[in-house]
Design an enzyme around this catalytic site. Structure first.
Site, PDB file in Angstrom:
ATOM      1  CB  THR A 183      -7.670   4.263   6.121  1.00 32.48           C
ATOM      2  OG1 THR A 183      -7.230   2.960   5.808  1.00 32.48           O
ATOM      3  CG2 THR A 183      -7.150   4.698   7.456  1.00 32.48           C
ATOM      4  CG  ASN A 193      -6.835  -3.127   3.994  1.00 30.18           C
ATOM      5  OD1 ASN A 193      -6.109  -2.139   3.868  1.00 30.18           O
ATOM      6  ND2 ASN A 193      -6.508  -4.292   3.485  1.00 30.18           N
ATOM      7  CB  SER A 253      -1.174  -0.648  10.462  1.00 32.28           C
ATOM      8  OG  SER A 253      -1.814   0.515  10.017  1.00 32.28           O
TER       9      SER A 253
HETATM   10  O1  DON Z   1      -3.419  -0.291   8.063  1.00 34.12           O
HETATM   11  C1  DON Z   1      -3.064  -0.014   6.928  1.00 34.12           C
HETATM   12  O2  DON Z   1      -1.948   0.366   6.651  1.00 34.12           O
HETATM   13  C2  DON Z   1      -4.074  -0.116   5.814  1.00 34.12           C
HETATM   14  N1  DON Z   1      -5.049  -1.112   6.137  1.00 34.12           N
HETATM   15  C3  DON Z   1      -4.697   1.224   5.590  1.00 34.12           C
HETATM   16  C4  DON Z   1      -5.676   1.223   4.462  1.00 34.12           C
HETATM   17  C5  DON Z   1      -5.961   2.544   3.905  1.00 34.12           C
HETATM   18  O3  DON Z   1      -5.457   3.527   4.337  1.00 34.12           O
HETATM   19  C6  DON Z   1      -6.873   2.606   2.732  1.00 34.12           C
HETATM   20  N2  DON Z   1      -7.244   3.965   2.496  1.00 34.12           N
HETATM   21  N3  DON Z   1      -7.765   4.442   1.621  1.00 34.12           N
END
Ligand code: DON
Length: 573
Positions: free
Chosen positions: A374, A394, A445
């Protein structure tokens, strides 16, 4: 002798006048007009260029989001989804949900074998993990609703960076190398990100010709190019060939959605954050409401007592999150209750001041109660309009597949559903049936793009990647500034803790807690566990570098990018 004594006296009086003892951190970047804080220097440049040429914060956000899809393929994306919070200088607000959706052929048990066991990897790698991407639709909606510049102008920096390439710095190269093993298994990814099977090294000019063509098609034809044209066709064809269930009709049906943000108040500051299908705003507001009842500042930063209350608040907020929340088109959790002061007071009533609550003593999924990649960027423009945007594939580089001819990496957002109630996902989150997979549903999320105001004026813009660790990191930055008197640099750099109900552990970054503090917390019944870095906060503070701190000359904007990842830049003008 006398000289020495005088010198000591001088040191003592110096330490008496300098207020609280706080670890030093690099000063925030200060600016007068506009600020862009993103995970990549060239994306921040693109945003600043838009602001300088008269674009507003949303125009800049669109340019930054497309640029990150080129320069930060770890998480910047066209093949993923996310959330955007906007606050205008007149006080009005907006929220755009461009979260991925489950394909129509998806089922609740699609990642389980005949015995009902979750099949490892199916929801995290390859086409079986892919949700219908929302980013292009979301940016189009943002442009139509709030933008002032032609689409082609906002995509131009991204197209240039993809077509002409950009030179990898050390941080870029080392980060890209982390995906090498999976890129080698996917021919289109290997053709872009590998040099004869090996990761590109510092100094290489990374050209992405297919991605440039995809971006050009979007610049010319808008969202239709992605959802109805050759891009969707390539993705669907590759998915059919390689075990996925994506259909053209899934793409044609995708819609970004406008929603009302979640709002709450914390010690005189107003919080505006992400609503369902993100749990971020609920977790932040529920936790802050619980913590408001404790004198955190007086207890002291990372004192055993303070960490105990933090842990107990987070345990309860994540417990409610994991068992109750989900896509509001499918489930109707009582968000108003979860984010109310009265509910927080009730929860506080069950927190013992000296004993950890075992997580297992709170009801588990199935008991009937339930009805990292993210990236985040923060932008403020010269009028004081603010955008807080988090979007994601993700995992870093998503499902680690790129549809041939598109240059677009695809998400593995399906893992954010509960593959089986009670079975942990990639972040160890144990969730209930409200986040079960269903056709067209958005996976819950943790992304928490957030804006704070004080007395009706913009105060802070903040957010981060980090999966389930996102709300806890955002919360700690807010609290470090509001409760612990830190400037924004200290607030972002300070080591963090994390707790998410299950596993029943208090995680802490190295140096976050002293050995004595850890012993006291263990004595209360907490299970303490060291953790690595999870987040990269991108934050802006308005007015001064911290509450009661002196502004730097005329500067009104103070930006900080978290040093926990090797790329990123806070840039102002
Ligand atoms: O939407 C979510 O909560 C996750 N898919 C976020 C993933 C994420 O932050 C990975 N980061 N390094």
């Amino acid at each position: 002798m006398r000289m020495v004594r005088m010198a000591i006296a001088a040191i003592v009086s110096l330490s008496l006048v300098s207020t609280p003892v706080i670890a030093a951190a690099p000063a925030p970047v200060a600016a007068d007009h506009g600020m862009v804080v993103s995970a990549h220097r060239l994306a921040s440049d693109a945003g600043i260029a838009v602001l300088k040429s008269g674009g507003n914060a949303v125009d800049a956000a669109i340019a930054v989001a497309y640029a990150l899809a080129v320069t930060f393929p770890e998480a910047g994306n066209l093949g993923g989804g996310g959330f955007m919070v906007v606050r205008w200088h007149d006080g009005s607000k907006g929220f755009i949900d461009f979260r991925e959706t489950a394909p129509m052929a998806a089922t609740a048990t699609m990642y389980q074998d005949k015995q009902g066991n979750v099949i490892p990897g199916l929801s995290t790698r390859g086409y079986s993990a892919v949700g219908i991407p929302g980013t292009v639709a979301g940016l189009e909606l943002a442009l139509a609703k709030y933008g002032t510049m032609p689409r082609a102008q906002l995509l131009a920096p991204a197209i240039g960076l993809a077509r002409d390439g950009f030179v990898l710095e050390r941080g870029d190269a080392s980060f890209l190398a982390e995906g090498a093993e999976d890129f080698a298994k996917d021919t289109p990814s290997a053709a872009v990100f590998l040099d004869h099977g090996k990761p590109w090294t510092t100094g290489h000019r990374l050209v992405q010709a297919d991605l440039a063509r995809s971006l050009q098609a979007i610049a010319t034809n808008g969202a239709a190019a992605f959802y109805k044209g050759s891009i969707a066709k390539s993705i669907v064809a590759a998915s059919k060939q390689r075990g996925g269930i994506l259909e053209m009709s899934d793409f044609a049906a995708y819609k970004a959605v406008e929603r009302d943000p979640i709002e709450c108040d914390y010690r005189g500051y107003h919080v505006i954050s992400a609503p369902l299908p993100s749990s971020g705003g609920v977790v932040v507001c529920e936790t802050l409401n619980i913590l408001e009842g404790y004198p955190l500042g007086k207890l002291g930063w990372h004192s055993a007592q303070g960490v105990h209350y933090w842990t107990e608040a987070l345990r309860r907020a994540y417990h409610d999150r994991n068992l109750n929340l989900g896509d509001p088109a499918f489930v109707k959790p009582d968000v108003e209750r979860f984010t109310s002061k009265a509910y927080a007071a009730k929860l506080r009533g069950n927190i013992a001041p000296d004993r950890a609550t075992p997580s297992a003593s709170l009801p588990a999924p199935g008991s009937g109660q339930e009805g990292s990649s993210t990236t985040h960027f923060s932008i403020v423009d010269a009028q004081g309009n603010a955008v807080s945007l988090t979007y994601t594939l993700n995992d870093w580089f998503g499902a680690r597949v790129m549809a041939p001819g598109t240059g677009i990496l695809l998400n593995d957002e399906m893992d954010d559903f509960s593959s089986k109630p009670g079975a942990p996902n990639m972040y160890g989150l144990v969730e209930g049936a409200n986040n079960a997979i269903a056709p067209g549903k958005r996976p819950m999320s943790s992304m928490t793009p957030t804006i704070l105001t004080k007395d009706g004026k913009l105060f802070m813009v903040v957010g981060t990647p980090g999966g389930s660790h996102i709300p806890t990191a955002v919360l700690q930055v807010i609290s470090n500034v509001v409760d612990y008197d830190m400037d924004l640099g200290q607030a972002v750099n300070a080591p963090r803790i994390h707790e998410q109900w299950l596993p029943d552990k208090v995680y802490y970054e190295r140096y976050a807690l002293s050995a004595d503090t850890i012993r006291i917390l263990e004595g209360m019944g907490h299970q303490m566990e060291p953790m690595d870095y999870w987040n990269q906060i991108a934050a802006i503070l308005v007015g001064a570098p911290g509450i009661g701190k002196k502004p730097l000359g005329d500067a009104t904007l103070y930006g900080v990018i978290d040093p926990r990842l090797p790329t990123g830049l806070a840039e102002g003008y």
